[in-house]
Design a protein around this motif. Structure first.
Motif, PDB file in Angstrom:
ATOM      1  N   MET A   1      47.897  27.758 -52.072  1.00 34.93           N
ATOM      2  CA  MET A   1      47.195  26.857 -51.167  1.00 34.93           C
ATOM      3  C   MET A   1      46.595  27.616 -49.989  1.00 34.93           C
ATOM      4  O   MET A   1      45.590  27.242 -49.427  1.00 34.93           O
ATOM      5  N   ALA A   2      47.222  28.698 -49.593  1.00 36.04           N
ATOM      6  CA  ALA A   2      46.785  29.388 -48.393  1.00 36.04           C
ATOM      7  C   ALA A   2      45.614  30.318 -48.675  1.00 36.04           C
ATOM      8  O   ALA A   2      45.429  30.782 -49.778  1.00 36.04           O
ATOM      9  N   TYR A   3      44.834  30.583 -47.644  1.00 33.44           N
ATOM     10  CA  TYR A   3      43.849  31.650 -47.689  1.00 33.44           C
ATOM     11  C   TYR A   3      43.757  32.247 -46.303  1.00 33.44           C
ATOM     12  O   TYR A   3      43.961  31.564 -45.306  1.00 33.44           O
ATOM     13  N   ALA A   4      43.518  33.519 -46.228  1.00 35.93           N
ATOM     14  CA  ALA A   4      43.482  34.180 -44.934  1.00 35.93           C
ATOM     15  C   ALA A   4      42.131  34.814 -44.645  1.00 35.93           C
ATOM     16  O   ALA A   4      41.853  35.195 -43.519  1.00 35.93           O
ATOM     17  N   THR A   5      41.271  34.960 -45.641  1.00 36.35           N
ATOM     18  CA  THR A   5      39.973  35.595 -45.458  1.00 36.35           C
ATOM     19  C   THR A   5      38.916  34.782 -46.183  1.00 36.35           C
ATOM     20  O   THR A   5      39.222  33.927 -47.027  1.00 36.35           O
ATOM     21  N   ASN A   6      37.666  35.056 -45.861  1.00 38.66           N
ATOM     22  CA  ASN A   6      36.577  34.389 -46.559  1.00 38.66           C
ATOM     23  C   ASN A   6      36.646  34.649 -48.060  1.00 38.66           C
ATOM     24  O   ASN A   6      36.363  33.774 -48.878  1.00 38.66           O
ATOM     25  N   ASP A   7      37.031  35.869 -48.424  1.00 40.91           N
ATOM     26  CA  ASP A   7      37.120  36.222 -49.830  1.00 40.91           C
ATOM     27  C   ASP A   7      38.160  35.364 -50.544  1.00 40.91           C
ATOM     28  O   ASP A   7      37.942  34.890 -51.662  1.00 40.91           O
ATOM     29  N   GLU A   8      39.288  35.135 -49.883  1.00 40.80           N
ATOM     30  CA  GLU A   8      40.321  34.300 -50.484  1.00 40.80           C
ATOM     31  C   GLU A   8      39.874  32.841 -50.566  1.00 40.80           C
ATOM     32  O   GLU A   8      40.227  32.135 -51.513  1.00 40.80           O
ATOM     33  N   PHE A   9      39.122  32.375 -49.590  1.00 40.95           N
ATOM     34  CA  PHE A   9      38.570  31.022 -49.667  1.00 40.95           C
ATOM     35  C   PHE A   9      37.727  30.890 -50.922  1.00 40.95           C
ATOM     36  O   PHE A   9      37.833  29.921 -51.670  1.00 40.95           O
ATOM     37  N   GLY A  10      36.885  31.872 -51.174  1.00 43.46           N
ATOM     38  CA  GLY A  10      36.052  31.851 -52.369  1.00 43.46           C
ATOM     39  C   GLY A  10      36.871  31.833 -53.643  1.00 43.46           C
ATOM     40  O   GLY A  10      36.575  31.087 -54.574  1.00 43.46           O
ATOM     41  N   ARG A  11      37.910  32.654 -53.696  1.00 43.35           N
ATOM     42  CA  ARG A  11      38.745  32.701 -54.904  1.00 43.35           C
ATOM     43  C   ARG A  11      39.446  31.372 -55.153  1.00 43.35           C
ATOM     44  O   ARG A  11      39.651  30.979 -56.304  1.00 43.35           O
ATOM     45  N   ASP A 134      49.840  26.567 -39.488  1.00 42.50           N
ATOM     46  CA  ASP A 134      49.308  27.930 -39.516  1.00 42.50           C
ATOM     47  C   ASP A 134      47.839  27.955 -39.918  1.00 42.50           C
ATOM     48  O   ASP A 134      47.095  28.848 -39.508  1.00 42.50           O
ATOM     49  N   MET A 135      47.425  26.981 -40.719  1.00 38.45           N
ATOM     50  CA  MET A 135      46.075  27.008 -41.275  1.00 38.45           C
ATOM     51  C   MET A 135      45.763  25.639 -41.877  1.00 38.45           C
ATOM     52  O   MET A 135      46.647  24.989 -42.437  1.00 38.45           O
ATOM     53  N   VAL A 136      44.527  25.212 -41.734  1.00 30.94           N
ATOM     54  CA  VAL A 136      44.047  24.026 -42.437  1.00 30.94           C
ATOM     55  C   VAL A 136      43.155  24.498 -43.588  1.00 30.94           C
ATOM     56  O   VAL A 136      42.298  25.366 -43.409  1.00 30.94           O
ATOM     57  N   THR A 137      43.372  23.948 -44.765  1.00 29.57           N
ATOM     58  CA  THR A 137      42.573  24.264 -45.946  1.00 29.57           C
ATOM     59  C   THR A 137      41.933  22.974 -46.454  1.00 29.57           C
ATOM     60  O   THR A 137      42.272  21.873 -45.976  1.00 29.57           O
ATOM     61  N   PRO A 138      41.046  23.039 -47.425  1.00 27.32           N
ATOM     62  CA  PRO A 138      40.500  21.800 -47.991  1.00 27.32           C
ATOM     63  C   PRO A 138      41.559  20.906 -48.627  1.00 27.32           C
ATOM     64  O   PRO A 138      41.304  19.722 -48.863  1.00 27.32           O
ATOM     65  N   LEU A 139      42.740  21.462 -48.902  1.00 27.22           N
ATOM     66  CA  LEU A 139      43.797  20.700 -49.561  1.00 27.22           C
ATOM     67  C   LEU A 139      44.880  20.218 -48.605  1.00 27.22           C
ATOM     68  O   LEU A 139      45.756  19.438 -49.010  1.00 27.22           O
ATOM     69  N   GLY A 140      44.866  20.676 -47.365  1.00 23.17           N
ATOM     70  CA  GLY A 140      45.903  20.246 -46.441  1.00 23.17           C
ATOM     71  C   GLY A 140      46.213  21.290 -45.396  1.00 23.17           C
ATOM     72  O   GLY A 140      45.332  22.026 -44.953  1.00 23.17           O
TER      73      GLY A 140
END
Length: 237
Positions: A1-11, A134-140
């Motif tokens: 669920m987590a991502y820390a970089t733009n690259d991880e967001f893409g993945r 720690d972080m907001v993602t499109p999933l929560g």
């Protein structure tokens, strides 16, 4: 669920290079966004009903729903908001590492629930714990302990439950605590990244403003039929 970089967001969220559907599509929910019957049990702390934390998460949820391409997601109801402490069993996941060693892998969910509930007699999480965003993602929202001590309480509770119940998921030690707001129906187009990343960062400021972190009820052993309703059987806090 987590991502820390733009690259991880893409993945994790963007369509480029993906030839498989999002995880859980077709088992946990269908292509129209309807949650499917997938019974199981779990250990969660619900977000305190009526709290400032719930209101802030509701605002994040509404902002996610207002973003372009929000139709690529299906959203869980506000009443279901929770943080998982330890994964129970679920109908569609019966590998040995996900199932109590003392039970056959084809045991019915109600039988497994009763077996787990009996072994929780006398068990409790050693201390209360608090969490922060720690972080907001499109999933929560990705969360962790508000302090190192809070994180230690949650991790030790996971270890104790794994030992008592006789199974340990492959991600046991590095499990990412989170509060789910949505599931992905389809991958986002590449141009969505430029819209989502600053919007998600702005949403996090709403949760950073909570003075005591995100308010949770005491953890409980719960049952569910789908991802919309988690019914407590026994408090363990």
């Amino acid at each position: 669920m987590a991502y820390a970089t733009n690259d991880e967001f893409g993945r994790n969220f963007i369509s480029t290079g993906k030839d498989t559907p999002p995880r859980h599509l077709g088992t946990r929910y269908d292509g129209a966004g309807n949650f499917l019957y997938e019974p199981g049990n779990t250990f969660v702390s619900h977000v305190v009903d009526g709290s400032q934390s719930q209101k802030a998460l509701m605002e994040v949820r509404e902002r996610l729903r207002a973003l372009p391409h929000a139709d690529h997601f299906t959203f869980t109801p506000v009443s279901s908001l929770h943080k998982t402490l330890f994964q129970g069993v679920i109908e569609g996941r019966r590998g040995r590492e996900y199932w109590p060693a003392a039970l056959p892998a084809d045991a019915a969910i109600p039988e497994t629930t009763s077996w787990i509930d009996e072994r929780l007699e006398g068990f409790s999480v050693k201390a209360p714990f608090r969490i922060k965003a720690d972080m907001v993602t499109p999933l929560g929202v990705v969360v962790s302990g508000l302090t190192d001590a809070d994180e230690k309480v949650m991790r030790e509770a996971r270890d104790n439950l794994a030992e008592r119940l006789g199974y340990r998921h492959p991600d046991h030690d590095d499990y990412t605590f989170h509060i789910t707001l949505a599931y992905q129906l389809d991958w986002l187009p590449p141009q969505a990244e430029a819209i989502y990343l600053p919007a998600l960062a702005e949403m996090k400021t709403l949760l950073d403003a909570l003075p005591e972190g995100i308010e949770l009820d005491v953890p409980a052993f719960c049952v569910f039929d789908d991802m919309e309703d988690f019914r407590p059987l026994r408090e363990i806090g």
